[in-house]
Design a protein around this motif. Structure first.
Motif, PDB file in Angstrom:
ATOM      1  N   UNK A 205       0.820  -1.206   0.000  1.00 24.80           N
ATOM      2  CA  UNK A 205       0.000   0.000   0.000  1.00 24.80           C
ATOM      3  C   UNK A 205       0.858   1.261   0.000  1.00 24.80           C
ATOM      4  N   UNK A 206       0.381   2.275  -0.676  1.00 22.37           N
ATOM      5  CA  UNK A 206       1.060   3.570  -0.668  1.00 22.37           C
ATOM      6  C   UNK A 206       0.623   4.424   0.509  1.00 22.37           C
ATOM      7  N   UNK A 207      -0.402   3.976   1.214  1.00 22.87           N
ATOM      8  CA  UNK A 207      -0.948   4.754   2.319  1.00 22.87           C
ATOM      9  C   UNK A 207      -0.462   4.187   3.656  1.00 22.87           C
ATOM     10  N   UNK A 208      -0.254   5.039   4.656  1.00 20.72           N
ATOM     11  CA  UNK A 208       0.051   4.527   5.997  1.00 20.72           C
ATOM     12  C   UNK A 208      -1.150   3.783   6.560  1.00 20.72           C
ATOM     13  N   UNK A 209      -0.884   2.667   7.228  1.00 18.31           N
ATOM     14  CA  UNK A 209      -1.943   1.807   7.750  1.00 18.31           C
ATOM     15  C   UNK A 209      -1.613   1.430   9.184  1.00 18.31           C
ATOM     16  N   UNK A 210      -2.631   1.429  10.044  1.00 14.69           N
ATOM     17  CA  UNK A 210      -2.462   1.003  11.420  1.00 14.69           C
ATOM     18  C   UNK A 210      -3.443  -0.117  11.735  1.00 14.69           C
ATOM     19  N   UNK A 211      -3.076  -0.938  12.709  1.00 12.88           N
ATOM     20  CA  UNK A 211      -3.940  -2.018  13.178  1.00 12.88           C
ATOM     21  C   UNK A 211      -4.305  -1.735  14.623  1.00 12.88           C
ATOM     22  N   UNK A 212      -5.599  -1.687  14.908  1.00  9.45           N
ATOM     23  CA  UNK A 212      -6.097  -1.436  16.259  1.00  9.45           C
ATOM     24  C   UNK A 212      -6.748  -2.710  16.779  1.00  9.45           C
ATOM     25  N   UNK A 213      -6.227  -3.218  17.889  1.00  5.54           N
ATOM     26  CA  UNK A 213      -6.733  -4.442  18.505  1.00  5.54           C
ATOM     27  C   UNK A 213      -7.354  -4.087  19.849  1.00  5.54           C
ATOM     28  N   UNK A 214      -8.657  -4.302  19.972  1.00  7.31           N
ATOM     29  CA  UNK A 214      -9.392  -3.982  21.198  1.00  7.31           C
ATOM     30  C   UNK A 214      -9.855  -5.287  21.839  1.00  7.31           C
ATOM     31  N   UNK A 215      -9.576  -5.451  23.123  1.00  8.41           N
ATOM     32  CA  UNK A 215     -10.050  -6.638  23.827  1.00  8.41           C
ATOM     33  C   UNK A 215      -9.147  -7.019  24.981  1.00  8.41           C
ATOM     34  N   UNK A 216      -9.739  -7.495  26.055  1.00 15.27           N
ATOM     35  CA  UNK A 216      -8.973  -7.924  27.214  1.00 15.27           C
ATOM     36  C   UNK A 216      -8.162  -9.176  26.919  1.00 15.27           C
ATOM     37  N   UNK A 217      -7.177  -9.443  27.747  1.00 11.65           N
ATOM     38  CA  UNK A 217      -6.269 -10.566  27.541  1.00 11.65           C
ATOM     39  C   UNK A 217      -6.718 -11.791  28.325  1.00 11.65           C
ATOM     40  N   UNK A 218      -6.974 -12.876  27.608  1.00 14.86           N
ATOM     41  CA  UNK A 218      -7.242 -14.170  28.220  1.00 14.86           C
ATOM     42  C   UNK A 218      -5.943 -14.956  28.387  1.00 14.86           C
ATOM     43  N   UNK A 219      -5.048 -14.816  27.409  1.00 17.22           N
ATOM     44  CA  UNK A 219      -3.789 -15.569  27.402  1.00 17.22           C
ATOM     45  C   UNK A 219      -2.605 -14.604  27.392  1.00 17.22           C
ATOM     46  N   UNK A 220      -1.933 -14.477  28.544  1.00  8.17           N
ATOM     47  CA  UNK A 220      -0.770 -13.591  28.628  1.00  8.17           C
ATOM     48  C   UNK A 220       0.357 -14.082  27.723  1.00  8.17           C
ATOM     49  N   UNK A 221       0.501 -15.397  27.605  1.00  8.50           N
ATOM     50  CA  UNK A 221       1.541 -15.945  26.743  1.00  8.50           C
ATOM     51  C   UNK A 221       1.317 -15.586  25.289  1.00  8.50           C
ATOM     52  N   UNK A 222       0.063 -15.624  24.846  1.00  9.33           N
ATOM     53  CA  UNK A 222      -0.245 -15.264  23.465  1.00  9.33           C
ATOM     54  C   UNK A 222      -0.033 -13.769  23.233  1.00  9.33           C
ATOM     55  N   UNK A 223      -0.377 -12.948  24.209  1.00  8.89           N
ATOM     56  CA  UNK A 223      -0.125 -11.512  24.073  1.00  8.89           C
ATOM     57  C   UNK A 223       1.366 -11.239  23.899  1.00  8.89           C
ATOM     58  N   UNK A 224       2.190 -11.932  24.668  1.00  7.60           N
ATOM     59  CA  UNK A 224       3.635 -11.731  24.543  1.00  7.60           C
ATOM     60  C   UNK A 224       4.120 -12.172  23.161  1.00  7.60           C
ATOM     61  N   UNK A 225       3.553 -13.251  22.642  1.00  7.88           N
ATOM     62  CA  UNK A 225       3.905 -13.706  21.294  1.00  7.88           C
ATOM     63  C   UNK A 225       3.566 -12.636  20.257  1.00  7.88           C
TER      64      UNK A 225
END
Length: 316
Positions: A205-225
């Protein structure tokens, strides 16, 4: 002839949660139809005080109907079984245990819940069962529950659209196109693949793009990954893990989003898909569980759960 009392029970109730919102909407409809209807729970979010009552106060008469909402095994299963009245199971799907780390608490509850459902079906503990999607109803049939109906999770779209949007979030400067996903940080939700998708998107893409992830953490290990992948792909500053946010902020993020993408590997219903469609956000989602049925013709369903394919479909 007096109308019946139809109450609802869930082990836990969480403010803003799709299942809890569905219970509140069902209660409203039942009361409008003239029924006596209350909601009971063991674990009550403080924000629901006055709307949800302690489970110990639920003492149904033999003629009362109790809708038992179930989406994970719990230490209260024996209490549910002993509960009086005419019990109907409302199944919100238990994510298969294979998605969770060996030995983790949530994996044990997922395994326990599926064993419990099979046992309840075998012994006829419930007079009937409702799957909140055809996908969930099919699982109930496989266990052998009686009198199964597939009734989609009821969503109060009018309430959703009336919710105020956080003014500060709406007014924040926007320098990039925004891809949004709403869902708890858990292995089956696919946030890791969304980060990988963003890397492919930024290359094409020629445009700047951001990803917004909303939601509490069930798995701390997955968040770290996920955080490790963000760093390794050089996406720090372009991926925003916001955690669990109040309704007003979530509404604002829906209103700001240019695209909603789901690469979840398992969904029993997919409430955020409905929310995104309600706010007019284009939706792309990989087919998994009930996603195709929930999305219908309201978005693009990908046949493969592939970050590169999702990036090609997005083309922001």
């Amino acid at each position: 002839m007096p109308r019946p009392s139809i109450h609802q029970f869930s082990v836990s109730t969480i403010y803003g949660d799709g299942s809890t919102n569905g219970m509140l909407f069902i209660q409203r409809l039942l009361r409008e139809a003239g029924c006596t209807s209350e909601i009971y729970s063991f674990d009550i979010d403080p924000l629901l005080a006055g709307q949800v009552w302690p489970a110990a106060e639920l003492r149904p008469a033999s003629s009362d109907v109790v809708l038992v909402h179930y989406g994970l095994g719990s230490e209260r299963d024996d209490w549910i079984e002993a509960l009086g009245g005419r019990k109907i199971l409302v199944y919100h799907n238990i994510t298969p245990a294979r998605f969770f780390a060996e030995g983790s608490h949530i994996r044990r509850l997922a395994e326990r819940g599926r064993r419990q459902l099979a046992d309840w079906a075998r012994r006829g503990v419930f007079i009937g069962a409702i799957g909140d999607s055809p996908f969930n109803a099919e699982e109930l049939r496989e266990w052998g529950f009686p009198a199964i109906e597939a009734i989609g999770l009821l969503v109060d779209l009018d309430r959703l659209r009336r919710l105020p949007a956080d003014a500060a979030v709406l007014a924040a400067p926007k320098s990039a196109r925004t891809v949004l996903f709403v869902g708890r940080i858990s292995e089956n939700k696919g946030q890791l693949e969304l980060v990988q998708m963003l890397a492919f998107l930024r290359c094409s893409s020629r445009l700047p793009i951001e990803l917004v992830l909303v939601g509490g953490t069930t798995s701390a290990g997955y968040e770290q990954l996920i955080r490790t992948e963000i760093e390794s792909l050089g996406l720090a500053g372009s991926v925003h893990l916001l955690g669990k946010r109040p309704d007003a902020e979530i509404v604002a993020h829906y209103r700001r989003a240019d695209l909603f993408v789901s690469l979840s590997e398992h969904e029993g219903f997919g409430m955020p898909l409905v929310e995104a469609m309600a706010f007019g956000v284009p939706v792309i989602a990989a087919e998994a569980g009930s996603i195709a049925g929930t999305l219908g013709s309201g978005g693009l369903v990908l046949k493969r759960r592939d970050p590169r394919l999702a990036a090609a479909a997005a083309q922001l």
